[in-house]
Enzyme design. Structure first.
Site, short mmCIF file in Angstrom:
data_model
loop_
_atom_site.label_atom_id
_atom_site.label_comp_id
_atom_site.label_asym_id
_atom_site.label_seq_id
_atom_site.Cartn_x
_atom_site.Cartn_y
_atom_site.Cartn_z
N GLU A 33 0.84 -1.21 0.00
CA GLU A 33 0.00 0.00 0.00
C GLU A 33 0.87 1.26 0.00
O GLU A 33 0.58 2.23 -0.70
CB GLU A 33 -0.92 0.01 1.22
CG GLU A 33 -1.96 -1.11 1.20
CD GLU A 33 -2.91 -1.01 2.37
OE1 GLU A 33 -4.03 -0.51 2.18
OE2 GLU A 33 -2.54 -1.42 3.50
N GLU A 55 -3.63 -10.05 3.89
CA GLU A 55 -4.65 -9.61 4.84
C GLU A 55 -5.70 -10.70 5.09
O GLU A 55 -6.18 -10.88 6.21
CB GLU A 55 -5.33 -8.33 4.34
CG GLU A 55 -4.53 -7.06 4.55
CD GLU A 55 -3.46 -6.81 3.50
OE1 GLU A 55 -3.21 -7.70 2.65
OE2 GLU A 55 -2.86 -5.73 3.53
C1 1HE Z 1 6.70 -8.60 12.00
C2 1HE Z 1 6.03 -8.40 10.78
C3 1HE Z 1 4.83 -7.62 10.79
C4 1HE Z 1 7.78 -9.61 10.40
N1 1HE Z 1 4.43 -7.13 11.98
N2 1HE Z 1 6.25 -8.09 13.16
N3 1HE Z 1 2.09 -8.41 7.02
C5 1HE Z 1 2.29 -9.77 6.99
O1 1HE Z 1 1.40 -10.54 7.23
C6 1HE Z 1 3.68 -10.20 6.66
C7 1HE Z 1 4.27 -10.92 7.84
N4 1HE Z 1 5.70 -11.16 7.67
C8 1HE Z 1 6.19 -12.19 6.94
O2 1HE Z 1 5.49 -12.89 6.24
C9 1HE Z 1 7.67 -12.42 7.02
O3 1HE Z 1 8.13 -11.81 8.21
C10 1HE Z 1 8.48 -11.86 5.82
C11 1HE Z 1 8.17 -12.69 4.56
C12 1HE Z 1 8.18 -10.40 5.57
C13 1HE Z 1 10.00 -11.96 6.15
O4 1HE Z 1 10.32 -13.29 6.53
P1 1HE Z 1 11.68 -13.56 7.33
O5 1HE Z 1 11.81 -15.04 7.49
O6 1HE Z 1 12.80 -12.82 6.68
O7 1HE Z 1 11.50 -12.85 8.78
P2 1HE Z 1 10.66 -13.33 10.06
O8 1HE Z 1 11.48 -14.30 10.86
O9 1HE Z 1 9.32 -13.79 9.68
O10 1HE Z 1 10.49 -11.96 10.83
C14 1HE Z 1 11.53 -11.36 11.58
C15 1HE Z 1 10.88 -10.65 12.76
O11 1HE Z 1 10.04 -9.62 12.25
C16 1HE Z 1 9.97 -11.58 13.55
O12 1HE Z 1 10.00 -11.13 14.90
P3 1HE Z 1 10.93 -11.83 16.00
O13 1HE Z 1 10.57 -11.12 17.27
O14 1HE Z 1 10.57 -13.30 15.98
O15 1HE Z 1 12.36 -11.59 15.56
C17 1HE Z 1 8.60 -11.29 12.98
O16 1HE Z 1 7.55 -11.58 13.89
C18 1HE Z 1 8.71 -9.80 12.73
N5 1HE Z 1 7.76 -9.37 11.73
N6 1HE Z 1 6.71 -9.02 9.80
C19 1HE Z 1 5.12 -7.37 13.12
N7 1HE Z 1 4.15 -7.35 9.68
C20 1HE Z 1 -3.09 -0.58 7.12
S1 1HE Z 1 -3.61 -2.15 6.94
C21 1HE Z 1 -2.28 -3.05 6.34
C22 1HE Z 1 -2.55 -4.50 6.52
C23 1HE Z 1 -1.30 -5.31 6.42
O17 1HE Z 1 -0.23 -4.84 6.21
S2 1HE Z 1 -1.54 -6.99 6.62
C24 1HE Z 1 0.00 -7.69 6.25
C25 1HE Z 1 0.88 -7.80 7.44
#
Ligand code: 1HE
Length: 265
Positions: free
Chosen positions: A118, A138
């Site tokens: 977005e 989402e």
């Molecule tokens: C996060 C977030 C996040 C990572 N909010 N903490 N977005 C999503 O649903 C995407 C979610 N993220 C992923 O699918 C993956 O993290 C990635 C593909 C982006 C990257 O994967 P990777 O293996 O490199 O990293 P990871 O191990 O998944 O993430 C590293 C850390 O970042 C981990 O935290 P940690 O405390 O375990 O180290 C994750 O939890 C954290 N992290 N993404 C919070 N999004 C205005 S409305 C908009 C609506 C949306 O955007 S919905 C989509 C949300």
């Protein structure tokens, strides 16, 4: 800068390089997930750019542009009214990007996901490297687009592809995203930032009135009733042509002092 503006948050940096500003989202440990402070900081940074800045590059530190909404800020005690206020805050922030003073060139790597997509859609030119992937998870999270994505992303790629991505979790690779209209350029891994910066430097050299019309008139004429749109275009064209800068640039071309349009290599 307005002295009352809060400082740039630690999750964002702004560097001025000549007439281009470089905005870096700096939360690589959270894959540049967007918390409220960062979203507000982005809008404020663009609104507060020094006068000489004519274009901006937006990118993310580390491998990923942005993993979207910081999911750790979702839920808790928030109710429906809080959710509406939150989405409307994102709308204001991303409007400040889309309808700001300078064109914004996004350098996209890794995750361009959810709110990250977005955000990218609110910029003007998107340069993805081949590591970039575009997704709208989402549906899997039980939430919906809230940063203007339901308005901007279908205008880029069409409703059908957005529905497919949101219903099935389909992820687009960079080249698919370019073919669909989600980004304008695909470059080799590691080249997105330099390409975006080079493009921003070119845009910064355009006449300011033309860039104003490209940012503020063009998206409106493209959406408006044609009668209003043609009139608006004529007014914008006349205003641009009437500036001393336009007259000087046209004279430069006629006197063979300006670059010709070159064929693509
Ligand atoms: C996060 C977030 C996040 C990572 N909010 N903490 N977005 C999503 O649903 C995407 C979610 N993220 C992923 O699918 C993956 O993290 C990635 C593909 C982006 C990257 O994967 P990777 O293996 O490199 O990293 P990871 O191990 O998944 O993430 C590293 C850390 O970042 C981990 O935290 P940690 O405390 O375990 O180290 C994750 O939890 C954290 N992290 N993404 C919070 N999004 C205005 S409305 C908009 C609506 C949306 O955007 S919905 C989509 C949300």
């Amino acid at each position: 800068m307005d002295p009352r503006s809060p400082p740039t948050p630690s999750t964002l940096s702004v560097a001025i390089d000549g007439d281009v500003a470089v905005l870096t989202i700096r939360r690589p440990e959270k894959r540049n997930a967007l918390d409220d402070t960062t979203v507000k900081g982005l809008a404020r940074a663009l609104e507060d750019l020094p006068d000489g800045v004519r274009a901006a590059v937006l990118h993310g530190e580390g491998e990923h542009f942005s993993a979207g909404l910081d999911l750790s800020e979702v839920g808790g005690d928030s109710d429906v009214a809080d959710g509406i206020a939150h989405s409307r805050m994102w709308h204001r922030a991303f409007e400040a990007i889309q309808f700001g003073r300078v064109p914004v060139f996004a350098a996209l790597t890794g995750a361009v996901v959810g709110g990250g997509f977005e955000l990218a859609a609110a910029t003007h030119v998107r340069v993805a490297d081949r590591t970039a992937f575009f997704a709208l998870p989402e549906g899997q999270r039980g939430i919906f687009l809230g940063g203007g994505g339901s308005v901007r992303i279908p205008r880029l790629v069409g409703v059908a592809l957005v529905q497919d991505m949101m219903l099935t979790g389909r992820v687009l690779a960079a080249e698919e995203a370019r073919a669909a209209g989600a980004c304008q350029y695909v470059v080799e891994p590691g080249a997105a930032f330099d390409t975006a910066l080079a493009l921003a430097r070119k845009a910064a050299k355009n006449a300011p009135m033309t860039n104003f019309a490209i940012l503020h008139v063009l998206p409106r004429t493209a959406e408006a009733d044609p009668g209003i749109a043609y009139l608006t275009e004529a007014l914008a064209a006349a205003i641009a042509q009437g500036t001393p800068e336009a007259k000087a640039r046209v004279q430069d071309f006629l006197a063979k002092r300006a670059a010709k349009v070159a064929r693509p290599q």
